[in-house]
Design a protein around this motif. Structure first.
Motif, PDB file in Angstrom:
ATOM      1  N   ILE A   5      27.748  40.317  30.650  1.00 56.29           N
ATOM      2  CA  ILE A   5      26.415  40.600  31.469  1.00 56.29           C
ATOM      3  C   ILE A   5      24.944  39.240  31.604  1.00 56.29           C
ATOM      4  O   ILE A   5      25.663  38.117  30.081  1.00 56.29           O
ATOM      5  N   ARG A  13      18.576  43.602  28.521  1.00 60.12           N
ATOM      6  CA  ARG A  13      19.337  44.272  27.617  1.00 60.12           C
ATOM      7  C   ARG A  13      18.875  45.814  27.583  1.00 60.12           C
ATOM      8  O   ARG A  13      19.688  46.630  26.846  1.00 60.12           O
ATOM      9  N   ALA A  16      22.448  46.201  28.241  1.00 56.94           N
ATOM     10  CA  ALA A  16      23.471  46.487  27.265  1.00 56.94           C
ATOM     11  C   ALA A  16      23.392  47.621  26.289  1.00 56.94           C
ATOM     12  O   ALA A  16      24.999  48.350  26.266  1.00 56.94           O
ATOM     13  N   HIS A  20      26.944  49.508  25.225  1.00 58.64           N
ATOM     14  CA  HIS A  20      27.211  49.377  24.161  1.00 58.64           C
ATOM     15  C   HIS A  20      27.544  51.327  23.182  1.00 58.64           C
ATOM     16  O   HIS A  20      26.025  51.603  23.331  1.00 58.64           O
ATOM     17  N   VAL A  25      30.475  44.545  25.768  1.00 58.72           N
ATOM     18  CA  VAL A  25      29.489  43.991  26.624  1.00 58.72           C
ATOM     19  C   VAL A  25      29.729  42.515  25.697  1.00 58.72           C
ATOM     20  O   VAL A  25      28.871  42.919  24.745  1.00 58.72           O
ATOM     21  N   THR A  26      29.468  41.748  26.574  1.00 61.57           N
ATOM     22  CA  THR A  26      29.243  40.163  25.991  1.00 61.57           C
ATOM     23  C   THR A  26      28.039  40.200  26.972  1.00 61.57           C
ATOM     24  O   THR A  26      27.886  39.584  28.498  1.00 61.57           O
ATOM     25  N   SER A  27      26.277  39.967  26.584  1.00 65.95           N
ATOM     26  CA  SER A  27      25.609  39.088  27.401  1.00 65.95           C
ATOM     27  C   SER A  27      25.362  37.578  26.722  1.00 65.95           C
ATOM     28  O   SER A  27      25.257  36.944  26.244  1.00 65.95           O
ATOM     29  N   PRO A  39      19.933  41.391  23.070  1.00 60.18           N
ATOM     30  CA  PRO A  39      20.375  42.583  23.066  1.00 60.18           C
ATOM     31  C   PRO A  39      21.704  42.572  22.439  1.00 60.18           C
ATOM     32  O   PRO A  39      22.122  42.431  21.116  1.00 60.18           O
ATOM     33  N   GLY A  41      25.806  44.307  21.818  1.00 62.63           N
ATOM     34  CA  GLY A  41      27.011  43.501  21.828  1.00 62.63           C
ATOM     35  C   GLY A  41      27.068  42.106  21.368  1.00 62.63           C
ATOM     36  O   GLY A  41      26.478  41.755  20.564  1.00 62.63           O
TER      37      GLY A  41
END
Length: 245
Positions: A5, A13, A16, A20, A25-27, A39, A41
């Protein structure tokens, strides 16, 4: 499934949180705000090194889908994301909150850019409430009007010669925006069409006070990139790709 993201927005946010922990999830945050709201994750901060760097990151980290949930005016990263996703053969969705729409009583003057907005101030007012963020202030540096500049962080670019800086972060209340316009005798508002509810009360306050609004139109989503208007729509798009919807 691993989803990247490109965030920094409320919508990023919320998305996520919706995904999750069922989806990895990688923000990614740009790092332009000193104290960002984090966020859930995994989180990474900073740029990727352009289109090629992002494409390499997607391949290295085995990303299955990318959600561009950046600010509607983060045009550069959006086009980088489109190029990188195409290069890495990773599906991309743009999450864009709907833009604002004028209603009866609004006095809106649309501008194509910050420079265009600055050129439209003549004749509209002498005391400007400027809410376009700290990165574009140079466009107003030569303007003779007085400015109330609201920003999350202190700017490091040229500011108008006659300006007062207000460091604050939304969401903002209607009563607060009414008082701000009254106290500073604001007679014109300049903003970007960011959309969303967090900063919309200033538009209502301006309408009530008869204050004209110079509003900068948002750039388009890169051609061919599908869009979602809400985090819920984006989450459904992701989960539909996993077969878990």
């Amino acid at each position: 499934m691993h989803v990247l993201i490109l965030g920094g927005t409320t919508e990023g946010r919320v998305l996520a949180e919706a995904l999750h922990p069922g989806v990895r999830v990688t923000s990614s945050l740009a790092g332009r705000v000193a104290r960002p709201r984090m966020p859930v994750g995994e989180v990474r901060v900073g740029g990727f090194g352009g289109t090629e760097g992002l494409a390499a990151w997607l391949a290295e980290h085995r990303v299955d889908a990318v959600i561009d949930a950046t600010h509607p005016f983060a045009e550069h990263i959006s086009f980088n994301a489109a190029g990188a996703a195409a290069s890495a053969h990773v599906p991309l969705l743009a999450l864009r909150r709907p833009g604002w729409v004028p209603v009866a009583g609004d006095d809106w003057h649309e501008a194509a850019s910050l420079d265009d907005a600055a050129s439209r101030l003549a004749g509209l007012g002498e005391r400007v409430f400027l809410t376009t963020g700290r990165l574009g202030l140079a466009a107003f540096a030569a303007c003779p009007q007085w400015f109330l500049v609201r920003s999350v962080d202190a700017p490091d670019t040229p500011m108008p010669a006659r300006a007062e800086l207000l460091l604050d972060r939304g969401p903002f209340t209607l009563d607060g925006e009414r008082e701000l316009l009254r106290r500073h005798r604001v007679d014109v508002l300049v903003t970007k069409d960011s959309g969303g509810a967090a900063t919309a009360p200033k538009l209502t306050a301006a309408r009530e006070a008869g204050v004209p609004v110079v509003i900068v139109r948002r750039p388009p989503v890169p051609q061919g990139v599908p869009t979602a208007a809400t985090p819920e729509e984006a989450a459904a798009w992701v989960l539909g790709r996993t077969g878990a919807a």
